[in-house]
Structure formats: structure tokens, C-alpha cells
Write an enzyme that holds these catalytic residues in place. Structure first.
Site, PDB file in Angstrom:
ATOM      1  N   ASP A   6      48.087  44.885  27.943  1.00  0.00           N
ATOM      2  CA  ASP A   6      48.056  44.427  29.333  1.00  0.00           C
ATOM      3  C   ASP A   6      48.936  43.190  29.404  1.00  0.00           C
ATOM      4  O   ASP A   6      48.530  42.103  29.005  1.00  0.00           O
ATOM      5  CB  ASP A   6      46.618  44.107  29.744  1.00  0.00           C
ATOM      6  CG  ASP A   6      46.523  43.467  31.134  1.00  0.00           C
ATOM      7  OD1 ASP A   6      47.540  43.443  31.848  1.00  0.00           O
ATOM      8  OD2 ASP A   6      45.423  43.003  31.497  1.00  0.00           O
ATOM      9  N   LYS A  68      56.503  36.898  34.920  1.00  0.00           N
ATOM     10  CA  LYS A  68      56.367  38.327  35.229  1.00  0.00           C
ATOM     11  C   LYS A  68      56.778  38.624  36.672  1.00  0.00           C
ATOM     12  O   LYS A  68      57.261  39.720  36.976  1.00  0.00           O
ATOM     13  CB  LYS A  68      54.922  38.766  34.992  1.00  0.00           C
ATOM     14  CG  LYS A  68      54.634  40.224  35.334  1.00  0.00           C
ATOM     15  CD  LYS A  68      53.197  40.592  35.043  1.00  0.00           C
ATOM     16  CE  LYS A  68      52.841  41.973  35.536  1.00  0.00           C
ATOM     17  NZ  LYS A  68      51.444  42.349  35.218  1.00  0.00           N
ATOM     18  N   GLU A 145      48.492  49.589  36.204  1.00  0.00           N
ATOM     19  CA  GLU A 145      47.313  48.783  35.877  1.00  0.00           C
ATOM     20  C   GLU A 145      46.012  49.335  36.479  1.00  0.00           C
ATOM     21  O   GLU A 145      45.008  49.445  35.765  1.00  0.00           O
ATOM     22  CB  GLU A 145      47.553  47.327  36.282  1.00  0.00           C
ATOM     23  CG  GLU A 145      48.565  46.635  35.378  1.00  0.00           C
ATOM     24  CD  GLU A 145      49.045  45.304  35.911  1.00  0.00           C
ATOM     25  OE1 GLU A 145      48.542  44.861  36.973  1.00  0.00           O
ATOM     26  OE2 GLU A 145      49.936  44.694  35.282  1.00  0.00           O
ATOM     27  N   ASP A 168      42.446  45.780  42.157  1.00  0.00           N
ATOM     28  CA  ASP A 168      43.014  45.047  41.016  1.00  0.00           C
ATOM     29  C   ASP A 168      43.814  43.835  41.503  1.00  0.00           C
ATOM     30  O   ASP A 168      44.960  43.964  41.926  1.00  0.00           O
ATOM     31  CB  ASP A 168      43.900  45.994  40.206  1.00  0.00           C
ATOM     32  CG  ASP A 168      44.487  45.339  38.961  1.00  0.00           C
ATOM     33  OD1 ASP A 168      44.163  44.170  38.684  1.00  0.00           O
ATOM     34  OD2 ASP A 168      45.269  46.008  38.259  1.00  0.00           O
TER      35      ASP A 168
END
Length: 572
Positions: A6, A68, A145, A168
Site C-alpha cells: 500500500d 504521491k 485501493e 476510502d
């Protein structure tokens, strides 16, 4: 050996499918969460994880976080005298996780399943794959994800028929996926999301509230050291409000102690616009799945930001029920990645599980349209693969050239949901040679093929000549080419990575330096002495002495962080 990773905006985790279950792997510090943070030490050594995060406040010019969010762009971040691309910084985090996994498993790790936000674009997915390559990993699969979270959740629901939504909210991105499970088959019905909505935005809203309430001039935002101290204090306050009804956000500025009392209502008011944005992807996913919220059996929370009470309240209000809290939201995505790794190696314990996914975006081409008066208008988006189509998928559409005797068509390929291509994301181009006949005789079939890794192949066949032209979408603007990856891989190998077995000591020193920078007067002098004593223990190179000294220093640091001295109450 293949692992599941992850790769998060704020924290990253690595896990493995072993002996019939997913196992989370601790890092060199013994923690499951590795901060997605990279710093260059003063001697040029690379620090990753908690040691790097501790340096955000003391060495902001040599430390990077939240990179990211810039994956798939040509943005670079400068650490000291060296510039890094987002995928290079991500590769350093991946390399650290790879080393942790190898130390834990006692064997080399060569492959990985890496999770990405469901709403990551084609360019962002390719940048993530490049990061894995730079880290020395073969990226077997890019897994969405929320799909990973659903795999972890669904593993315990295999015998049930259930329909659920994964909510999420991570550090930098928000994804929603609706899934159905029946007879061991887990099918993604719809996905939606926002790539620039996450816990970091809620943190920034709190920082903005502090600056506004304390009437600080706009110039403070250019003070990197102060802003990092404020961000750190805001993060602590945000976490405390997840457990306490009220707290105080306190930070020192130009010798003055600035304090702002906070309660949950104030934070929720400051984040009202962000909470409203959370509703949009949920509503889109429900519409695309042709469902109402009451038709869902459960709501699964993933991502550390879902710990915030106001987010849980919003989810409860939207769906009319309390979300499931069976899993740690920080860990569920990594567990799902490990499940996917287990599926890859065909582990017997997973033989009954089948997983399907969807394309999160519509994919199509730019077209011209004929107006009633005979004129043409250009730049319209014509989807060939609609969003939330089950993948892998292949779709074809027929097109004819605008004018007679045309000798080529330039296919401009886009991704998005807007009517006009100018508002969508350009993925690439394909030039198709035509026979130069009438428009009808120069018709072209355009086929889009999209796989589970989010890779798109475009193929155009001229019906008259049967000649075929194709392109695998690779050259997104800002992405590294294969030659550039090879070149940067060689450069990355020359970087000095801080030894894993001494990382605990470097992290303790980085934390001590951060707290030292926050203190004044006698407390600062006292901590300076403690740091010197610890450095003296390091010089002995006696492992037992160092371990005892580090434990003593960390206990002292814990006390200081709990005390008012760290917040600037006094000058003890």
C-alpha cells in the site's frame, strides 16, 4: 517472493500472503506504518520513514512528503542540492519496504502488487509502475485501493451474498467503490473518486483556520520552518480531536506562544467544503451502479482519515447506518494487496475467490460533429469505453473522415467525463493512413482494449485496405521513457541509503533535533546535554550500551512532548 504494498500519500505498508493468511510486515523501527517521507541527511545519506518525517520541521529544505499527489507529472522536488521526481521519491519508499520485507521473510523479494487510488489516471498508474521498477521490483499488478480493501473485507464474507460500499479516504485521495459478492465472486459495480481530497486537505483547513483566527500575515506561509511546525501541531490537534471533545493547537512564532482552543464543531465548520466534496463521488458511484444507499448491506471504511469523527458521522448520515469497523482502516488496503499477491501465486486457501474490477474513467477520442447548417464543430469527446465498464474490456466504434480525399486521420485519445476534450486528459495520438477515397470508403474501426492494470491499447483498422495501426498508450507528457528509467535507475543505485540496522538511532536523533528546535532556555540546554550523551554512547559501538541509551533518550523525549515546555509554556 511476491508482496502486497500500500503505497500511501502519508504512510505506506507492506504485507505478504503466508500460511493461508495476510501478514503485515514491520519496518526496521518495529512499526507497521512507514511514513511516506524522504530526507537527505547532511552527509548525503537518504533517510526514509519516521526518521525523515522527524526532519520535516528541522530540515524542510532537505525533506519531502506528500509526493504521491504529483505522480504522473513532471514536477520535481529539491532535497539539498539534488532534484527528485515524484516516482523517484516513491521508489525510495518502495525500496525501504522491500528491504523490510526481505529482512522479515529471509529471502529476496522481486515482485509486488502495488495499490493505487481507483481514480488514478493512466499517467499516474504508469508513474507508479515506474517507481516500482526504480525500486528493483517487478510490478505484477496495480490494484485499486478500494478494491484491495474489499478483498480484505470479502475474505471473511465468502459464503455470503452481500452488496457493500468501500469509503476510502486516505492522506491525499478519496475513492468510493461499490461491490457485490456472491458464490466467491467479488464484482466491482462502480468506482468514483477525487485525487485531490484527503486527510492532508483537512489538515490544511485546520492550518488555515489557525492563521485566520490568529490574524497572522500571509507572509508566514513563506516561512518553511514555521509552517512545518504549525503543520505538526495541527496534526497532533486533529488526532486529539478524534479521541477528545476539545484540545488546543499551540505553536511558537517569533518568540511568542500562539494558542487556539479547538473543539470538534470548530473543525467540522472549517472543513465544511471538504465534507461536501465527499458526497459527490459517493452519489456518482451509486448512480452508475443504479443503486440507492438503502440497497447496500454494509459500508467499509478504509484510509486513516476515516478515523475523524466528522467523517464517520457523515458516512453514517449518508447511508443511514453505522459503517463497519471490523478492520483497522490504516491496514485494510495492505491486507487486500497481500490477498491479491496470494491469488497471483494461486494459494490453495484462496482458490474460491474470483475478483473483477472496472475502468474508473471513460476512454475515447476527439471527434467533429456536423451542425444543422452543414458546418462542423470540433473537439467533442466520444467515449469508446464508458466509465465503470468491467475490465478487461475491448470495445470498437466506426468513424469516417470529415472530408473526401483525406489521406490520414489523427486520432487524439482522451480520458475523462467532460463533453469537450479540452476539459479531459490527453493520453496520446495515433496517425492512421487512409486510401484517399470518399469518406464512406475510408471508414475506420477504432478498438480500445483496457486491462486490469489500467493499460490501454488503441487499434485502428481501415476497412477498405484492412491495414491496421496501433499504439499502446505509453508516452504521456511528463512520464519517464524506458531509456530515462534505465538512466535514473543507475543514478539511484549510487545513492547512499541509511543502514537499516542503525535507523532506530538516526530516528531518535532526528526526533531529538526536532524537539530541541521547539524548546527555549534551560529546557533546550538540558536536551542538548542528553543528545550529547546519546551521541557518546553511539561512539562506543557497543550495542547494549546504545540500546539502553536510546531507550533513555526516547523516554526523556516522550516526557518533553507531553510537557508544556514543548508547547512553549515556559523556559525551564
Amino acid at each position: 517472493m511476491i508482496v502486497g504494498i500500500d503505497l500511501g500519500t502519508t504512510n505506506s505498508l507492506v504485507a505478504v500472503w503466508k500460511e493461508g493468511e495476510a501478514t503485515l510486515i514491520p519496518n526496521a523501527m518495529g512499526d507497521l506504518l512507514t511514513p511516506s517521507c524522504v530526507s537527505l541527511d547532511d552527509d548525503g545519506t537518504v533517510l526514509v520513514g519516521r526518521a525523515a518525517r522527524e526532519r520535516l520541521q528541522t530540515h524542510p529544505e532537505r525533506t519531502a512528503a506528500n509526493f504521491k499527489r504529483y505522480m504522473g507529472s513532471d514536477k520535481s522536488m529539491t532535497l539539498g542540492d539534488r532534484a527528485f521526481r515524484p516516482e523517484e521519491l516513491s521508489s525510495l519508499v518502495l525500496r525501504a519496504l522491500k528491504a523490510d520485507a526481505e529482512a522479515f521473510l529471509g529471502q529476496a523479494v522481486e515482485e509486488a502488487v502495488i495499490t493505487v487510488p481507483a481514480y488514478f489516471s493512466d499517467a499516474q498508474r504508469k508513474a507508479t509502475r515506474a517507481a516500482g521498477q526504480l525500486a528493483g521490483l517487478r510490478v505484477d499488478r496495480l490494484l485499486n485501493e478500494p478494491t484491495a480493501a474489499a478483498l480484505a473485507y470479502g475474505l471473511h464474507q465468502r459464503d455470503a451474498e452481500t452488496r457493500f460500499l468501500v469509503f476510502d479516504l486516505g492522506g491525499g485521495t478519496f475513492d468510493v467503490s461499490i461491490l457485490e459478492m456472491f458464490e466467491g465472486v467479488m464484482e466491482v459495480r462502480a468506482s468514483a473518486g477525487d485525487n485531490f481530497l484527503g486527510g492532508e486537505d483537512f489538515l490544511q483547513a485546520l492550518v488555515d483556520l489557525f492563521i485566520e483566527r490568529k490574524e497572522l500575515p500571509s507572509s508566514v506561509r513563506r516561512n518553511g520552518a514555521f509552517m512545518q511546525r504549525l503543520m505538526g501541531a495541527a496534526e497532533r490537534a486533529k488526532r486529539e480531536l478524534s479521541e477528545l471533545p476539545r484540545t488546543t493547537l499551540t505553536v511558537e512564532h517569533e518568540g511568542n506562544r500562539l494558542a487556539l482552543p479547538l473543539d470538534e464543531a470548530m473543525l467540522e465548520h472549517a472543513c465544511a467544503a471538504l465534507l461536501k466534496r465527499l458526497r459527490v463521488p459517493v452519489e456518482r458511484a451509486l448512480r452508475d451502479a443504479n443503486l440507492r444507499s438503502v440497497m447496500l448491506d454494509n459500508i467499509v471504511l478504509a484510509g486513516g482519515a476515516t478515523r475523524m469523527p466528522m467523517v464517520r458521522r457523515l458516512a453514517t448520515t449518508m447511508f443511514g447506518r453505522f459503517p463497519a469497523i471490523d478492520f483497522n482502516p490504516d491496514e485494510i488496503v495492505a491486507i487486500g494487496a497481500a490477498v491479491q499477491a496470494g491469488l497471483k501465486v494461486k494459494d490453495a486457501a484462496l482458490k474460491e475467490v474470483v475478483m473483477t474490477d472496472v475502468s474508473p474513467y471513460s476512454l475515447g477520442v476527439a471527434v467533429s460533429k456536423r451542425m444543422p447548417d452543414g458546418s462542423s464543430t470540433h473537439g467533442h469527446f466520444d467515449p469508446i469505453i464508458e466509465r465503470n465498464t468491467t475490465v478487461p474490456v475491448s470495445r470498437v466504434k466506426n468513424y469516417i473522415p470529415v472530408s473526401a480525399s483525406q489521406v490520414f486521420i489523427d486520432l487524439h485519445i482522451f480520458q475523462g467525463e467532460s463533453r469537450m476534450v479540452r476539459d479531459n486528459i490527453h493520453l496520446g495520438d495515433l496517425r492512421v493512413e487512409l486510401p484517399g477515397l470518399s469518406p464512406e470508403e475510408s471508414a475506420v474501426d477504432v478498438r480500445f482494449t483496457y486491462d486490469v492494470n489500467g493499460l490501454l491499447q488503441v487499434e485502428a483498422t481501415v476497412l477498405k485496405t484492412r491495414k491496421t495501426f496501433s499504439v499502446m498508450i505509453e508516452g504521456n507528457p511528463g512520464l519517464l521513457t524506458e531509456d530515462e528509467i534505465t538512466e535514473r535507475l543507475a543514478a539511484m543505485r549510487e545513492l547512499k541509503i541509511h543502514p537499516r540496522d542503525t535507523l532506530e538511532n538516526r530516528t531518535a536523533l532526528a526526533r531529538a533535533e526536532r524537539i530541541y528546535a521547539q524548546l527555549r532556555g534551560a529546557a533546550r540546554e538540558w536536551l542538548s546535554e542528553q543528545i550529547l550523551q546519546f551521541e557518546a554512547s553511539l561512539a562506543t559501538q557497543d550495542g547494549r550500551v546504545v540500546t539502553q541509551a536510546r531507550a533513555r533518550l526516547e523516554e526523556q523525549l516522550d516526557h518533553l512532548e507531553r510537557s508544556a515546555a514543548v508547547l512553549g509554556d515556559d523556559d525551564r
